[in-house]
Design a protein around this motif. Structure first.
Motif, PDB file in Angstrom:
ATOM      1  N   PHE A 131       0.822  -1.208   0.000  1.00 51.92           N
ATOM      2  CA  PHE A 131       0.000   0.000   0.000  1.00 51.92           C
ATOM      3  C   PHE A 131       0.859   1.262   0.000  1.00 51.92           C
ATOM      4  CE2 PHE A 131      -2.753  -3.177   2.038  1.00 51.92           C
ATOM      5  CZ  PHE A 131      -3.909  -3.034   1.281  1.00 51.92           C
ATOM      6  N   SER A 132       0.348   2.270  -0.697  1.00 51.65           N
ATOM      7  CA  SER A 132       0.809   3.654  -0.606  1.00 51.65           C
ATOM      8  C   SER A 132      -0.352   4.530  -1.058  1.00 51.65           C
ATOM      9  CB  SER A 132       2.064   3.894  -1.461  1.00 51.65           C
ATOM     10  OG  SER A 132       1.743   3.777  -2.844  1.00 51.65           O
ATOM     11  N   TRP A 133      -0.311   5.783  -0.658  1.00 53.61           N
ATOM     12  CA  TRP A 133      -1.430   6.651  -1.036  1.00 53.61           C
ATOM     13  C   TRP A 133      -0.936   8.071  -1.308  1.00 53.61           C
ATOM     14  CZ3 TRP A 133      -3.495  10.893   1.763  1.00 53.61           C
ATOM     15  CH2 TRP A 133      -2.906  11.129   3.004  1.00 53.61           C
ATOM     16  N   LEU A 134      -1.799   8.830  -2.008  1.00 55.31           N
ATOM     17  CA  LEU A 134      -1.500  10.208  -2.376  1.00 55.31           C
ATOM     18  C   LEU A 134      -2.805  10.980  -2.488  1.00 55.31           C
ATOM     19  CD1 LEU A 134       0.641  12.327  -3.393  1.00 55.31           C
ATOM     20  CD2 LEU A 134       0.079  11.545  -5.710  1.00 55.31           C
ATOM     21  N   GLU A 135      -2.831  12.179  -1.908  1.00 52.23           N
ATOM     22  CA  GLU A 135      -4.024  13.030  -2.030  1.00 52.23           C
ATOM     23  C   GLU A 135      -3.980  13.751  -3.372  1.00 52.23           C
ATOM     24  OE1 GLU A 135      -6.329  16.728   0.225  1.00 52.23           O
ATOM     25  OE2 GLU A 135      -4.777  15.559   1.279  1.00 52.23           O
ATOM     26  N   VAL A 136      -5.086  13.680  -4.114  1.00 47.38           N
ATOM     27  CA  VAL A 136      -5.172  14.263  -5.459  1.00 47.38           C
ATOM     28  C   VAL A 136      -6.371  15.189  -5.527  1.00 47.38           C
ATOM     29  CG1 VAL A 136      -4.029  12.289  -6.519  1.00 47.38           C
ATOM     30  CG2 VAL A 136      -6.536  12.319  -6.332  1.00 47.38           C
ATOM     31  N   GLU A 137      -6.470  15.876  -6.669  1.00 49.55           N
ATOM     32  CA  GLU A 137      -7.623  16.733  -6.916  1.00 49.55           C
ATOM     33  C   GLU A 137      -8.817  15.902  -7.379  1.00 49.55           C
ATOM     34  OE1 GLU A 137      -7.893  19.868  -6.138  1.00 49.55           O
ATOM     35  OE2 GLU A 137      -5.831  19.935  -5.413  1.00 49.55           O
ATOM     36  N   CYS A 138      -9.911  16.591  -7.716  1.00 44.03           N
ATOM     37  CA  CYS A 138     -11.192  15.942  -8.012  1.00 44.03           C
ATOM     38  C   CYS A 138     -11.033  14.831  -9.050  1.00 44.03           C
ATOM     39  CB  CYS A 138     -12.187  16.987  -8.512  1.00 44.03           C
ATOM     40  SG  CYS A 138     -13.818  16.309  -8.870  1.00 44.03           S
ATOM     41  N   LEU A 139     -11.613  13.682  -8.769  1.00 46.55           N
ATOM     42  CA  LEU A 139     -11.584  12.536  -9.678  1.00 46.55           C
ATOM     43  C   LEU A 139     -12.886  12.386 -10.453  1.00 46.55           C
ATOM     44  CD1 LEU A 139      -9.736   9.987  -7.359  1.00 46.55           C
ATOM     45  CD2 LEU A 139      -8.837  11.081  -9.416  1.00 46.55           C
ATOM     46  N   GLY A 140     -13.827  13.314 -10.280  1.00 43.65           N
ATOM     47  CA  GLY A 140     -15.021  13.348 -11.120  1.00 43.65           C
ATOM     48  C   GLY A 140     -16.136  12.427 -10.704  1.00 43.65           C
ATOM     49  N   ALA A 141     -16.160  11.971  -9.444  1.00 43.85           N
ATOM     50  CA  ALA A 141     -17.268  11.127  -8.969  1.00 43.85           C
ATOM     51  C   ALA A 141     -17.910  11.777  -7.749  1.00 43.85           C
ATOM     52  CB  ALA A 141     -16.768   9.720  -8.640  1.00 43.85           C
ATOM     53  N   CYS A 142     -18.180  13.070  -7.865  1.00 46.63           N
ATOM     54  CA  CYS A 142     -18.653  13.859  -6.727  1.00 46.63           C
ATOM     55  C   CYS A 142     -19.993  13.366  -6.189  1.00 46.63           C
ATOM     56  CB  CYS A 142     -18.756  15.326  -7.135  1.00 46.63           C
ATOM     57  SG  CYS A 142     -17.253  15.992  -7.870  1.00 46.63           S
ATOM     58  N   CYS A 143     -20.858  12.851  -7.075  1.00 45.08           N
ATOM     59  CA  CYS A 143     -22.181  12.437  -6.606  1.00 45.08           C
ATOM     60  C   CYS A 143     -22.102  11.186  -5.732  1.00 45.08           C
ATOM     61  CB  CYS A 143     -23.108  12.178  -7.801  1.00 45.08           C
ATOM     62  SG  CYS A 143     -22.444  11.005  -8.984  1.00 45.08           S
ATOM     63  N   ASN A 144     -20.971  10.463  -5.775  1.00 43.05           N
ATOM     64  CA  ASN A 144     -20.802   9.276  -4.950  1.00 43.05           C
ATOM     65  C   ASN A 144     -19.710   9.494  -3.901  1.00 43.05           C
ATOM     66  OD1 ASN A 144     -22.618   8.318  -6.810  1.00 43.05           O
ATOM     67  ND2 ASN A 144     -21.477   6.493  -7.336  1.00 43.05           N
ATOM     68  N   ALA A 145     -19.521  10.722  -3.489  1.00 41.09           N
ATOM     69  CA  ALA A 145     -18.483  11.042  -2.521  1.00 41.09           C
ATOM     70  C   ALA A 145     -18.858  10.508  -1.128  1.00 41.09           C
ATOM     71  CB  ALA A 145     -18.302  12.557  -2.476  1.00 41.09           C
ATOM     72  N   PRO A 146     -17.790  10.243  -0.315  1.00 40.63           N
ATOM     73  CA  PRO A 146     -16.354  10.294  -0.615  1.00 40.63           C
ATOM     74  C   PRO A 146     -15.908   9.050  -1.374  1.00 40.63           C
ATOM     75  CG  PRO A 146     -16.675   9.648   1.649  1.00 40.63           C
ATOM     76  CD  PRO A 146     -18.045   9.931   1.099  1.00 40.63           C
ATOM     77  N   MET A 147     -14.764   9.182  -2.058  1.00 38.89           N
ATOM     78  CA  MET A 147     -14.298   8.074  -2.889  1.00 38.89           C
ATOM     79  C   MET A 147     -12.779   8.108  -3.014  1.00 38.89           C
ATOM     80  SD  MET A 147     -13.164   9.570  -5.921  1.00 38.89           S
ATOM     81  CE  MET A 147     -13.323   8.207  -7.044  1.00 38.89           C
ATOM     82  N   VAL A 148     -12.226   6.976  -3.475  1.00 41.92           N
ATOM     83  CA  VAL A 148     -10.803   6.874  -3.766  1.00 41.92           C
ATOM     84  C   VAL A 148     -10.643   6.089  -5.056  1.00 41.92           C
ATOM     85  CG1 VAL A 148     -10.104   6.956  -1.336  1.00 41.92           C
ATOM     86  CG2 VAL A 148     -10.480   4.740  -2.462  1.00 41.92           C
ATOM     87  N   GLN A 149      -9.495   6.238  -5.673  1.00 40.60           N
ATOM     88  CA  GLN A 149      -9.129   5.416  -6.829  1.00 40.60           C
ATOM     89  C   GLN A 149      -7.956   4.526  -6.426  1.00 40.60           C
ATOM     90  OE1 GLN A 149      -8.224   7.492 -10.484  1.00 40.60           O
ATOM     91  NE2 GLN A 149      -7.178   5.714 -11.372  1.00 40.60           N
ATOM     92  N   ILE A 150      -8.132   3.236  -6.573  1.00 40.07           N
ATOM     93  CA  ILE A 150      -7.073   2.277  -6.266  1.00 40.07           C
ATOM     94  C   ILE A 150      -6.653   1.638  -7.580  1.00 40.07           C
ATOM     95  CG2 ILE A 150      -6.424   0.243  -4.935  1.00 40.07           C
ATOM     96  CD1 ILE A 150      -8.581   0.945  -2.919  1.00 40.07           C
TER      97      ILE A 150
END
Length: 350
Positions: free
Chosen positions: A132-151
């Motif tokens: 595992f590793s992670w990084l905070e990014v800007e909007c990923l375009g799935a605002c209506c299903n927030a909160p979310m992450v991309q793995i």
């Protein structure tokens, strides 16, 4: 944008060689462009090289792409350091991109971030097992299903601290996980009391083409009733295009023999008609006399006389046009309004 640099030298591999799969992919991408334009495939090749290297781009991988495309190394380095989708440092097997933009924050993204910090550590830190590793990014375009992450390449939406903890446990254990929404809703439809598309015939394909039959059934009675409706719409009596009020009354301009006969009047006597047309019987106009050409006399009460030829008075104090002031016969010195004052030649009063 923060400065993006390559990983330290101690993390860089000694070499990088395209695999057979990567080489076949490179040939396919280069073939899309005309000869000499192979540099247009730089982004797809960097993406494939990153995938082969385990999710990040070592220096040797960037050099291999430059060599394959016959490009200067610095040109490929510029592309790799500009686009944030290229990772310049090692990442975990499951690289988590956490959305920290306002819509996700309003829906509880702060709690998801706390789970990441507790389970994995700081950003860009890879766990000891390399998973595992992670990084905070800007909007990923799935605002209506927030909160979310991309793995890696998949989205995981509608997260809570509980289901996100379970998601990380399943990934660590190698168990299958569900992508997309984690609370059971389909896509971005409402979670409860769904009232759309409840009739299967709206989306199962059974109504494909049914609109034509319904259209023909509705159009047939309308077509049969069109003649009757058209006849009913024709007015029985023609009406003027404009209302009668304010319109001029039409009348016959000529007194024709046909009109007189129709009205029962006697026709015009030809003798009378000939006499009326005789020029010698026309009304004569008396010529103007000289007295008529004279202007009308002026009223005795008029304060202004009619101008004549000598209407413009000649002022003794007004010099002729073009005469220098020094040679003028008379100069206006103010004595006209002051008879008792003597004015010398230097215009000095005494």
């Amino acid at each position: 944008m923060a400065v993006r640099k390559l990983a330290p030298e101690e993390l860089q591999p000694e070499s990088f060689v395209f695999s057979s799969e990567t080489e076949a992919f490179a040939e396919q991408q280069i073939a899309k462009y005309p000869p000499g334009r192979q540099a247009s495939a730089v982004i797809p090749l960097l993406w494939k090289a990153q995938e082969q290297a385990g999710g990040w781009l070592p220096r040797k991988a960037i050099e291999a792409v430059a060599t394959r495309l016959d490009m200067p190394f610095i040109r490929v380095m510029e592309v790799a350091t500009f686009y944030t989708m290229f990772n310049l440092e090692p990442v975990g097997k499951y690289f988590i991109q956490f959305c920290g933009t306002t819509p996700c924050v309003l829906r509880g993204a702060g709690d998801i971030k706390k789970v990441l910090e507790k389970r994995i550590g700081d950003q860009n830190h890879v766990t000891a097992d390399g998973k595992f590793s992670w990084l905070e990014v800007e909007c990923l375009g799935a605002c209506c299903n927030a909160p979310m992450v991309q793995i890696n390449d998949d989205y995981y939406e509608d997260l809570t601290t509980e289901n996100f903890e379970k998601l990380l446990d399943d990934l660590a254990a190698g168990r299958p996980v569900k992508t997309g929404s984690q609370n059971g809703r389909k896509s971005s439809e409402p979670l409860d009391a769904v009232k759309t598309l409840q009739d299967p015939s709206l989306y199962d394909g059974s109504l494909v083409g049914a609109w034509r039959k319904r259209f023909e059934e509705q159009a047939q009675p309308a077509a049969t009733s069109e003649p009757a409706a058209a006849a009913a719409s024709i007015p029985q009596q023609a009406k003027a295009a404009k209302p009668e009020a304010g319109r001029p009354i039409e009348s016959n301009a000529a007194d024709t023999p046909a009109k007189r006969a129709k009205e029962g009047e006697a026709p015009v006597n030809p003798v009378d008609q000939k006499e009326a047309a005789d020029p010698s019987r026309a009304t004569k106009v008396e010529p103007r006399t000289e007295d008529a050409a004279k202007p009308a006399p002026q009223s005795g009460k008029s304060y202004v006389a009619s101008p004549g030829e000598d209407a413009t008075p000649t002022s003794p104090t007004t010099p002729n046009a073009g005469t220098p002031p020094a040679e003028a016969q008379t100069r206006r010195d103010g004595s006209e309004s002051k008879p008792g004052v003597v004015v010398d030649k230097d215009n000095k009063t005494s």
